[in-house]
Design a protein around this motif. Structure first.
Motif, PDB file in Angstrom:
ATOM      1  N   ASN A  44       0.823  -1.214   0.000  1.00  0.00           N
ATOM      2  CA  ASN A  44       0.000   0.000   0.000  1.00  0.00           C
ATOM      3  C   ASN A  44       0.853   1.259   0.000  1.00  0.00           C
ATOM      4  O   ASN A  44       0.535   2.245  -0.670  1.00  0.00           O
ATOM      5  N   ASN A  45       1.939   1.229   0.792  1.00  0.00           N
ATOM      6  CA  ASN A  45       2.819   2.406   0.838  1.00  0.00           C
ATOM      7  C   ASN A  45       3.474   2.670  -0.511  1.00  0.00           C
ATOM      8  O   ASN A  45       3.638   3.829  -0.927  1.00  0.00           O
ATOM      9  N   ALA A  46       3.870   1.582  -1.188  1.00  0.00           N
ATOM     10  CA  ALA A  46       4.471   1.757  -2.514  1.00  0.00           C
ATOM     11  C   ALA A  46       3.460   2.351  -3.491  1.00  0.00           C
ATOM     12  O   ALA A  46       3.781   3.277  -4.257  1.00  0.00           O
ATOM     13  N   GLU A  47       2.244   1.844  -3.447  1.00  0.00           N
ATOM     14  CA  GLU A  47       1.216   2.378  -4.350  1.00  0.00           C
ATOM     15  C   GLU A  47       0.889   3.834  -4.004  1.00  0.00           C
ATOM     16  O   GLU A  47       0.703   4.672  -4.891  1.00  0.00           O
ATOM     17  N   LYS A  48       0.817   4.135  -2.704  1.00  0.00           N
ATOM     18  CA  LYS A  48       0.551   5.517  -2.309  1.00  0.00           C
ATOM     19  C   LYS A  48       1.683   6.446  -2.736  1.00  0.00           C
ATOM     20  O   LYS A  48       1.440   7.591  -3.136  1.00  0.00           O
ATOM     21  N   HIS A  49       2.909   5.925  -2.647  1.00  0.00           N
ATOM     22  CA  HIS A  49       4.046   6.742  -3.052  1.00  0.00           C
ATOM     23  C   HIS A  49       3.970   7.077  -4.544  1.00  0.00           C
ATOM     24  O   HIS A  49       4.212   8.221  -4.957  1.00  0.00           O
ATOM     25  N   ILE A  50       3.640   6.066  -5.340  1.00  0.00           N
ATOM     26  CA  ILE A  50       3.545   6.294  -6.785  1.00  0.00           C
ATOM     27  C   ILE A  50       2.410   7.267  -7.092  1.00  0.00           C
ATOM     28  O   ILE A  50       2.548   8.186  -7.907  1.00  0.00           O
ATOM     29  N   GLN A  51       1.251   7.065  -6.432  1.00  0.00           N
ATOM     30  CA  GLN A  51       0.125   7.960  -6.655  1.00  0.00           C
ATOM     31  C   GLN A  51       0.466   9.384  -6.220  1.00  0.00           C
ATOM     32  O   GLN A  51       0.103  10.357  -6.887  1.00  0.00           O
ATOM     33  N   GLN A  52       1.183   9.496  -5.105  1.00  0.00           N
ATOM     34  CA  GLN A  52       1.571  10.822  -4.635  1.00  0.00           C
ATOM     35  C   GLN A  52       2.533  11.495  -5.621  1.00  0.00           C
ATOM     36  O   GLN A  52       2.442  12.705  -5.873  1.00  0.00           O
ATOM     37  N   THR A  53       3.446  10.704  -6.170  1.00  0.00           N
ATOM     38  CA  THR A  53       4.359  11.254  -7.180  1.00  0.00           C
ATOM     39  C   THR A  53       3.587  11.753  -8.389  1.00  0.00           C
ATOM     40  O   THR A  53       3.881  12.830  -8.937  1.00  0.00           O
ATOM     41  N   ALA A  54       2.573  10.985  -8.793  1.00  0.00           N
ATOM     42  CA  ALA A  54       1.762  11.394  -9.941  1.00  0.00           C
ATOM     43  C   ALA A  54       0.994  12.678  -9.642  1.00  0.00           C
ATOM     44  O   ALA A  54       0.894  13.575 -10.490  1.00  0.00           O
ATOM     45  N   VAL A  55       0.452  12.773  -8.425  1.00  0.00           N
ATOM     46  CA  VAL A  55      -0.290  13.977  -8.041  1.00  0.00           C
ATOM     47  C   VAL A  55       0.638  15.192  -8.003  1.00  0.00           C
ATOM     48  O   VAL A  55       0.290  16.286  -8.459  1.00  0.00           O
ATOM     49  N   GLN A  56       1.850  14.999  -7.456  1.00  0.00           N
ATOM     50  CA  GLN A  56       2.807  16.103  -7.405  1.00  0.00           C
ATOM     51  C   GLN A  56       3.213  16.545  -8.811  1.00  0.00           C
ATOM     52  O   GLN A  56       3.312  17.748  -9.098  1.00  0.00           O
ATOM     53  N   ALA A  57       3.458  15.564  -9.689  1.00  0.00           N
ATOM     54  CA  ALA A  57       3.836  15.911 -11.061  1.00  0.00           C
ATOM     55  C   ALA A  57       2.703  16.628 -11.776  1.00  0.00           C
ATOM     56  O   ALA A  57       2.913  17.595 -12.516  1.00  0.00           O
ATOM     57  N   SER A  58       1.468  16.156 -11.530  1.00  0.00           N
ATOM     58  CA  SER A  58       0.325  16.811 -12.150  1.00  0.00           C
ATOM     59  C   SER A  58       0.167  18.238 -11.632  1.00  0.00           C
ATOM     60  O   SER A  58      -0.134  19.157 -12.397  1.00  0.00           O
ATOM     61  N   GLY A  59       0.385  18.425 -10.340  1.00  0.00           N
ATOM     62  CA  GLY A  59       0.320  19.767  -9.787  1.00  0.00           C
ATOM     63  C   GLY A  59       1.382  20.676 -10.349  1.00  0.00           C
ATOM     64  O   GLY A  59       1.129  21.862 -10.626  1.00  0.00           O
ATOM     65  N   LYS A  60       2.587  20.134 -10.522  1.00  0.00           N
ATOM     66  CA  LYS A  60       3.664  20.939 -11.102  1.00  0.00           C
ATOM     67  C   LYS A  60       3.342  21.320 -12.541  1.00  0.00           C
ATOM     68  O   LYS A  60       3.573  22.466 -12.973  1.00  0.00           O
ATOM     69  N   LEU A  61       2.787  20.356 -13.313  1.00  0.00           N
ATOM     70  CA  LEU A  61       2.420  20.640 -14.695  1.00  0.00           C
ATOM     71  C   LEU A  61       1.354  21.727 -14.763  1.00  0.00           C
ATOM     72  O   LEU A  61       1.454  22.674 -15.560  1.00  0.00           O
ATOM     73  N   ASP A  62       0.327  21.612 -13.931  1.00  0.00           N
ATOM     74  CA  ASP A  62      -0.734  22.617 -13.939  1.00  0.00           C
ATOM     75  C   ASP A  62      -0.184  23.986 -13.569  1.00  0.00           C
ATOM     76  O   ASP A  62      -0.627  25.018 -14.122  1.00  0.00           O
ATOM     77  N   GLU A  63       0.775  24.026 -12.650  1.00  0.00           N
ATOM     78  CA  GLU A  63       1.365  25.301 -12.262  1.00  0.00           C
ATOM     79  C   GLU A  63       2.141  25.919 -13.434  1.00  0.00           C
ATOM     80  O   GLU A  63       2.063  27.133 -13.679  1.00  0.00           O
ATOM     81  N   LYS A 250       9.996  -6.726 -21.708  1.00  0.00           N
ATOM     82  CA  LYS A 250      11.271  -7.461 -21.682  1.00  0.00           C
ATOM     83  C   LYS A 250      11.370  -8.389 -20.465  1.00  0.00           C
ATOM     84  O   LYS A 250      12.401  -8.508 -19.823  1.00  0.00           O
ATOM     85  N   GLY A 251      10.263  -9.038 -20.141  1.00  0.00           N
ATOM     86  CA  GLY A 251      10.263  -9.990 -19.048  1.00  0.00           C
ATOM     87  C   GLY A 251      10.168  -9.362 -17.668  1.00  0.00           C
ATOM     88  O   GLY A 251      10.159 -10.091 -16.672  1.00  0.00           O
ATOM     89  N   ASN A 252      10.097  -8.070 -17.595  1.00  0.00           N
ATOM     90  CA  ASN A 252       9.987  -7.387 -16.298  1.00  0.00           C
ATOM     91  C   ASN A 252       8.597  -6.781 -16.147  1.00  0.00           C
ATOM     92  O   ASN A 252       7.977  -6.342 -17.123  1.00  0.00           O
ATOM     93  N   SER A 253       8.126  -6.766 -14.881  1.00  0.00           N
ATOM     94  CA  SER A 253       6.802  -6.238 -14.580  1.00  0.00           C
ATOM     95  C   SER A 253       6.937  -4.839 -13.996  1.00  0.00           C
ATOM     96  O   SER A 253       7.824  -4.578 -13.174  1.00  0.00           O
ATOM     97  N   TYR A 254       6.030  -3.938 -14.473  1.00  0.00           N
ATOM     98  CA  TYR A 254       6.067  -2.550 -14.009  1.00  0.00           C
ATOM     99  C   TYR A 254       4.660  -2.094 -13.616  1.00  0.00           C
ATOM    100  O   TYR A 254       3.668  -2.542 -14.197  1.00  0.00           O
ATOM    101  N   ILE A 255       4.635  -1.228 -12.632  1.00  0.00           N
ATOM    102  CA  ILE A 255       3.378  -0.588 -12.248  1.00  0.00           C
ATOM    103  C   ILE A 255       3.260   0.706 -13.038  1.00  0.00           C
ATOM    104  O   ILE A 255       4.142   1.560 -12.978  1.00  0.00           O
ATOM    105  N   ALA A 256       2.161   0.848 -13.799  1.00  0.00           N
ATOM    106  CA  ALA A 256       1.945   2.021 -14.634  1.00  0.00           C
ATOM    107  C   ALA A 256       0.831   2.880 -14.037  1.00  0.00           C
ATOM    108  O   ALA A 256      -0.255   2.388 -13.741  1.00  0.00           O
TER     109      ALA A 256
END
Length: 588
Positions: A44-63, A250-256
């Motif tokens: 859950n922490n890993a998923e929250k971290h990724i979601q938080q990164t996405a929210v921060q990036a989206s906020g930076k883009l909007d700014e 390439k045989g590796n799994s990623y969270i998108a």
């Protein structure tokens, strides 16, 4: 066989085996529960971290987008730009010098912005006003772009990457005249450097190795990558089409994770290796196993030591209790199946029988001794000689018409007759008798202190029949005079008040003086002296003292009374009070 089982059935063995079973259950349950919960927490922490990164990036883009929006709005609403565009709209061509002035105004605004490559200004008929060239708007953009700008009605429209300049993003808006009811007068086009929209500061490449953490890219509404830290082998278009939270490459799994900008429709794409998000779980599994093994070994050793530490003192206590024959305890039932506890209970019960017998003897001796001390106090004066002498004084004063002094002698005689009782008289009197005795004492003290002492007794007749031990009130009155009134520079007052208590079925007695009072330390010292049976309030007085009153209250009323209550403040006088049940015989 039975003897062998009896030897095993010891407290030490039971503690050892019981604790070991509990340890195994607790460690196993705690380990499994911890592993399960922490594993979920890590994911859950890993998923929250990724979601938080996405929210921060989206906020930076909007700014960043808002900064461009604000910049273009400031240029479009500039007073000089508005004036010259109004002139163009009216059909008058602006001069070359006016176009230069317009260029200067734009440069002023551009100096406070970053990422701007160029600013272009066009009229409604697509002629370029700025910069100073003859290129038309249709030479720069397609009619479709112009139509989108018209439909936006003055809002900034982003078109994405400029086909002629791949490193530039293009946005355009209509210029509307504020003083002309926001009439469209031309177009403002801005070119922004693609690097302006870089959302991360990392230079790491997306290689899929253990060093990789997160990779981020910005894609416009046409699927073109504006900026990213992806490598060339990442198929962004395929990932966007799949629109899944997990992708394989390439045989590796990623969270998108995708985040869409509401202002432009652009999307932020973040790719994180799945093994990075869950890398702590394997470490957790090893930690749980090692902790369980170490904890089990330590618990095994400590349980053995604890069992010895518990049983050894019990055995010593058994030997000591066998020789003890004093105390106040009740027998306990012998129900334990443990050999040591059974022996301890048997020895304890034998001791309790002897203790209760001795306590009863000591209790009776204490009562007898208390009564003897009171009798000794009452017998300090020879009653026969004293009463005869007081009677002679009374008749002598009557013959000389000294009525006031004669009454004082009568009061003194009554006071001593009350104090000095015969052995066959009961020590219990009524509250009315006690108040009459206190009144006689106050009259005698007025004779000695003259106008320095005034007193009053406040009592309802219904309380005068309450039973009370003799000589409980007069020592408190005496204490109020000695330590209250006599310590004042001027006249003093003593009030004796009897009334109902806040507790139903109890009567409250208060002796109040307006003397100098006491501080908190003095009150605590006085309580301590009373508890120890010492009367340290003064070297004056009869010697009965408030300590004696406290002891007699506890002796006669036991738990039915809380003893003497002392309330005092420096300069505010002192109040000594106690509460007694209205029917002492109903409590016994």
């Amino acid at each position: 066989m039975r003897n062998w089982l009896g030897r095993l059935n010891t407290l030490r063995n039971q503690i050892f085996i019981g604790f070991m079973l509990v340890m195994v259950i607790v460690l196993a349950s705690a380990g499994l529960f911890t592993y399960d919960q922490v594993s979920v927490l890590l994911r859950n922490n890993a998923e929250k971290h990724i979601q938080q990164t996405a929210v921060q990036a989206s906020g930076k883009l909007d700014e960043l987008l808002r900064q461009i929006e604000t910049f273009t709005a400031q240029v479009a609403t500039n007073a000089t730009i508005q004036r010259l565009m109004t002139k163009e709209l009216s059909g008058k061509r602006i001069s070359f010098e006016e176009r230069q002035l317009m260029q200067q105004e734009v440069r002023k605004q551009e100096a406070y912005s970053t990422g701007i490559r160029s600013i272009e200004l066009y009229t409604n008929d697509y002629r370029m006003l700025f910069p100073l060239t003859d290129v038309g708007l249709l030479d720069r953009v397609s009619p479709d772009w112009i139509g989108r700008a018209n439909r936006a009605k003055g809002q900034l429209v982003w078109y994405g990457i400029d086909p002629s300049y791949p490193n530039v993003l293009v946005a355009m808006r209509q210029v509307r005249l504020i003083d002309q009811s926001f009439t469209a007068s031309g177009y403002l086009m801005v070119q922004v450097d693609r690097k302006y929209f870089e959302l991360t500061d990392t230079d790491a490449e997306f290689s899929g190795t253990d060093d990789m953490r997160e990779a981020m890219g910005l894609i416009d509404d046409k699927g073109q990558v504006i900026t990213s830290d992806f490598t060339s082998d990442v198929d962004v278009e395929s990932i966007l089409l799949q629109n899944q939270s997990s992708v394989e490459m390439k045989g590796n799994s990623y969270i998108a994770v995708q985040k869409r900008s509401e202002l432009t429709g652009w999307r932020i794409l973040i790719l994180t290796p799945t093994e990075y998000a869950t890398e702590g779980i394997s470490v957790l599994r090893t930690a749980v196993i090692v902790s369980g093994a170490v904890g089990g070994l330590l618990f095994l050793v400590l349980t053995f030591i604890l069992s010895i530490m518990i049983t050894r003192p019990i055995l010593r206590l058994i030997r000591a209790m066998r020789g003890a024959r004093f105390g106040t305890l009740k027998p306990i039932p012998v129900t334990s199946s443990t050999m040591e506890i059974n022996e301890l209970n048997n020895t304890y019960n034998q001791m309790v029988v002897s203790l209760n017998e001795m306590i009863e003897v000591v209790y009776q001796k204490e009562i007898i001794q208390s009564k003897a001390e009171l009798k000794a106090l009452q017998a300090q004066i020879n009653p026969h000689f004293l009463f005869n002498t007081l009677e002679a004084f009374y008749w002598a004063l009557e013959d000389k018409d000294e009525e006031e002094l004669a009454q004082l002698v009568v009061a003194m005689s009554g006071l001593f007759r009350y104090v000095i009782s015969r052995p066959d008289e009961d020590e219990w009197v009524t509250l009315g008798d006690e108040l009459d005795h206190a009144e006689r004492y106050l009259k005698l003290m007025v004779m000695r202190m003259m106008d320095r002492l005034s007193w009053s007794i406040e009592v309802d007749e219904s309380y005068r029949r309450v039973p009370i031990p003799k000589l409980l009130i007069q020592p408190l009155v005496e204490n109020a005079i000695l330590h209250g009134v006599e310590q004042r520079l001027g006249p003093g007052e003593v009030t004796l008040r009897v009334g109902a208590s806040t507790r139903e079925g109890f009567t409250r007695v208060e002796v109040i003086d307006n003397g100098p009072g006491m501080d908190v330390d003095k009150i605590h010292s006085l309580y301590a002296a009373m508890e120890q049976g010492r009367n340290q309030t003064s070297t004056k007085g009869s010697g009965v003292g408030i300590a004696n009153v406290q002891q007699r209250l506890r002796l006669n009323y036991e738990s039915a009374t809380e003893g003497l209550e002392i309330r005092s403040e420096v300069g505010q006088g002192t109040t000594m009070a106690f509460e007694i049940p209205d029917d002492i015989w109903a409590l016994k």
